[in-house]
Design an enzyme around this catalytic site. Structure first.
Site, PDB file in Angstrom:
ATOM      1  N   ASN A 108       0.862  -1.191   0.000  1.00  0.00           N
ATOM      2  CA  ASN A 108       0.000   0.000   0.000  1.00  0.00           C
ATOM      3  C   ASN A 108       0.899   1.243   0.000  1.00  0.00           C
ATOM      4  O   ASN A 108       1.624   1.490   0.962  1.00  0.00           O
ATOM      5  CB  ASN A 108      -0.876  -0.059   1.263  1.00  0.00           C
ATOM      6  CG  ASN A 108      -1.773   1.151   1.431  1.00  0.00           C
ATOM      7  OD1 ASN A 108      -1.392   2.266   1.130  1.00  0.00           O
ATOM      8  ND2 ASN A 108      -2.973   0.918   1.931  1.00  0.00           N
ATOM      9  N   GLY A 119       0.302   4.352   0.298  1.00  0.00           N
ATOM     10  CA  GLY A 119       0.017   5.314   1.374  1.00  0.00           C
ATOM     11  C   GLY A 119       0.741   4.928   2.647  1.00  0.00           C
ATOM     12  O   GLY A 119       1.323   5.769   3.350  1.00  0.00           O
ATOM     13  N   GLU A 131      -1.773 -14.033   1.783  1.00  0.00           N
ATOM     14  CA  GLU A 131      -3.176 -13.641   2.013  1.00  0.00           C
ATOM     15  C   GLU A 131      -3.347 -13.260   3.473  1.00  0.00           C
ATOM     16  O   GLU A 131      -2.748 -13.907   4.350  1.00  0.00           O
ATOM     17  CB  GLU A 131      -4.087 -14.849   1.750  1.00  0.00           C
ATOM     18  CG  GLU A 131      -4.259 -15.219   0.316  1.00  0.00           C
ATOM     19  CD  GLU A 131      -5.430 -14.469  -0.298  1.00  0.00           C
ATOM     20  OE1 GLU A 131      -6.508 -14.467   0.310  1.00  0.00           O
ATOM     21  OE2 GLU A 131      -5.213 -13.899  -1.374  1.00  0.00           O
ATOM     22  N   ASP A 179      -1.004  -3.868  10.029  1.00  0.00           N
ATOM     23  CA  ASP A 179      -2.362  -4.239   9.646  1.00  0.00           C
ATOM     24  C   ASP A 179      -3.274  -3.264  10.361  1.00  0.00           C
ATOM     25  O   ASP A 179      -3.076  -2.953  11.542  1.00  0.00           O
ATOM     26  CB  ASP A 179      -2.716  -5.687   9.999  1.00  0.00           C
ATOM     27  CG  ASP A 179      -3.927  -6.134   9.186  1.00  0.00           C
ATOM     28  OD1 ASP A 179      -3.815  -6.170   7.942  1.00  0.00           O
ATOM     29  OD2 ASP A 179      -4.991  -6.396   9.770  1.00  0.00           O
ATOM     30  N   TYR A 202      -9.965   5.502   4.003  1.00  0.00           N
ATOM     31  CA  TYR A 202     -11.130   6.170   4.595  1.00  0.00           C
ATOM     32  C   TYR A 202     -10.804   7.558   5.162  1.00  0.00           C
ATOM     33  O   TYR A 202     -11.647   8.174   5.809  1.00  0.00           O
ATOM     34  CB  TYR A 202     -11.724   5.289   5.707  1.00  0.00           C
ATOM     35  CG  TYR A 202     -12.132   3.900   5.242  1.00  0.00           C
ATOM     36  CD1 TYR A 202     -13.383   3.680   4.666  1.00  0.00           C
ATOM     37  CD2 TYR A 202     -11.263   2.821   5.356  1.00  0.00           C
ATOM     38  CE1 TYR A 202     -13.753   2.410   4.229  1.00  0.00           C
ATOM     39  CE2 TYR A 202     -11.619   1.546   4.928  1.00  0.00           C
ATOM     40  CZ  TYR A 202     -12.864   1.349   4.361  1.00  0.00           C
ATOM     41  OH  TYR A 202     -13.225   0.101   3.920  1.00  0.00           O
ATOM     42  N   ARG A 236      -1.574   4.872  13.145  1.00  0.00           N
ATOM     43  CA  ARG A 236      -0.260   4.383  12.713  1.00  0.00           C
ATOM     44  C   ARG A 236       0.838   5.236  13.332  1.00  0.00           C
ATOM     45  O   ARG A 236       1.877   4.730  13.744  1.00  0.00           O
ATOM     46  CB  ARG A 236      -0.172   4.390  11.175  1.00  0.00           C
ATOM     47  CG  ARG A 236       0.956   3.525  10.632  1.00  0.00           C
ATOM     48  CD  ARG A 236       0.813   3.261   9.141  1.00  0.00           C
ATOM     49  NE  ARG A 236      -0.440   2.576   8.853  1.00  0.00           N
ATOM     50  CZ  ARG A 236      -1.533   3.196   8.377  1.00  0.00           C
ATOM     51  NH1 ARG A 236      -1.502   4.472   8.070  1.00  0.00           N
ATOM     52  NH2 ARG A 236      -2.657   2.529   8.203  1.00  0.00           N
TER      53      ARG A 236
HETATM   54  P1  IMP Z   1      -4.655  -3.708   5.460  1.00  0.00           P
HETATM   55  O1  IMP Z   1      -4.023  -3.244   6.729  1.00  0.00           O
HETATM   56  O2  IMP Z   1      -3.685  -3.777   4.335  1.00  0.00           O
HETATM   57  O3  IMP Z   1      -5.509  -4.916   5.637  1.00  0.00           O
HETATM   58  O4  IMP Z   1      -5.622  -2.552   4.996  1.00  0.00           O
HETATM   59  C1  IMP Z   1      -6.248  -1.730   5.896  1.00  0.00           C
HETATM   60  C2  IMP Z   1      -7.312  -0.899   5.208  1.00  0.00           C
HETATM   61  O5  IMP Z   1      -7.857  -0.071   6.247  1.00  0.00           O
HETATM   62  C3  IMP Z   1      -6.772   0.056   4.148  1.00  0.00           C
HETATM   63  O6  IMP Z   1      -6.866  -0.461   2.862  1.00  0.00           O
HETATM   64  C4  IMP Z   1      -7.711   1.248   4.303  1.00  0.00           C
HETATM   65  O7  IMP Z   1      -8.899   1.009   3.627  1.00  0.00           O
HETATM   66  C5  IMP Z   1      -7.995   1.235   5.800  1.00  0.00           C
HETATM   67  N1  IMP Z   1      -7.008   2.077   6.506  1.00  0.00           N
HETATM   68  C6  IMP Z   1      -5.995   1.665   7.310  1.00  0.00           C
HETATM   69  N2  IMP Z   1      -5.278   2.702   7.743  1.00  0.00           N
HETATM   70  C7  IMP Z   1      -5.826   3.785   7.184  1.00  0.00           C
HETATM   71  C8  IMP Z   1      -5.491   5.169   7.239  1.00  0.00           C
HETATM   72  O8  IMP Z   1      -4.512   5.612   7.853  1.00  0.00           O
HETATM   73  N3  IMP Z   1      -6.318   5.968   6.556  1.00  0.00           N
HETATM   74  C9  IMP Z   1      -7.391   5.536   5.857  1.00  0.00           C
HETATM   75  N4  IMP Z   1      -7.706   4.270   5.732  1.00  0.00           N
HETATM   76  C10 IMP Z   1      -6.931   3.388   6.398  1.00  0.00           C
END
Ligand code: IMP
Length: 199
Positions: A20, A22, A48, A77, A159, A186
């Site tokens: 990701n 971002g 996964e 995560d 989000y 985070r």
């Molecule tokens: P994962 O941690 O890769 O499973 O993804 C977490 C998901 O939560 C992301 O794809 C976003 O949709 C959402 N998310 C996690 N952290 C943030 C953030 O800092 N801002 C906005 N959305 C977030």
């Protein structure tokens, strides 16, 4: 696997185990004070996310990257938990509604929240730093706030445009990276990691 908390070992290079973009920017920026050289995933494919907790999923990703590269690896995560939806989408935030884009997930969330007056929500992040010998360090951060009625701001990812942190006039999508880092889930988990490693 053994879990350790806050016992900083000497690190020179670390793999940032996320695809990701971002998250990559946020993690790289925050790790700068430690002087660690941040490496991308290269050809490593992340597994996964089959866990049912943030901790399990972060450990899956960090361990896979540490084993594949022989370097310490850091994975996050995270997700958003909405009180009126019983904590959903939570650990399934990235796959919410099985739709493809952040914008589509935001539209779906707004749709589910239509007519709901209780708009309390929180972001949660769990960071796992995994070492090639199987040792793990775990750090958690949270930020509480409200879901807006529509998106505000072009910054951040996921989000962010829908989330107004408690005590803030700006949505997370209206913040600079530095402003977001200072208050975000985070950012808080990273602050705990930095403190444990002496920064
Ligand atoms: P994962 O941690 O890769 O499973 O993804 C977490 C998901 O939560 C992301 O794809 C976003 O949709 C959402 N998310 C996690 N952290 C943030 C953030 O800092 N801002 C906005 N959305 C977030």
């Amino acid at each position: 696997m053994q879990r350790e908390t806050g016992r900083g070992r000497q690190i020179r290079r670390v793999v940032v185990a996320t695809s990701n973009s971002g998250k990559v920017s946020e993690l790289q920026e925050a790790l700068a004070p430690l002087g660690w050289q941040c490496e991308g995933l290269g050809s490593v494919t992340l597994p996964e996310e089959t866990g049912s907790t943030y901790e399990e999923n972060a450990a899956l990703k960090a361990c896979a990257a540490a084993m594949a590269t022989g370097l310490p690896a850091l994975a996050d995560d995270s997700g958003i938990e909405v009180l009126a939806l019983g904590g959903q989408p939570g650990v399934y935030s990235a796959r919410f509604g099985n739709v493809g884009s952040d914008v589509e997930r935001n539209v779906l969330l707004l749709e589910k929240m239509r007519h709901k007056t209780d708009r309390r929500a929180k972001f949660v992040s769990v960071l796992v730093l995994a070492y090639p010998d199987g040792k793990l360090e775990e750090y958690r951060g949270e930020v509480t706030g409200q879901l807006l009625e529509g998106p505000r701001g072009e910054g951040g990812f996921g989000y962010d445009p829908l989330f107004l942190p408690d005590g803030s006039a700006l949505s997370m999508g209206e913040m600079t990276l530095e402003q977001k880092q200072a208050i975000s889930h985070r950012g808080r988990a990273l602050a705990a990691l930095l403190a444990a490693h002496g920064a």
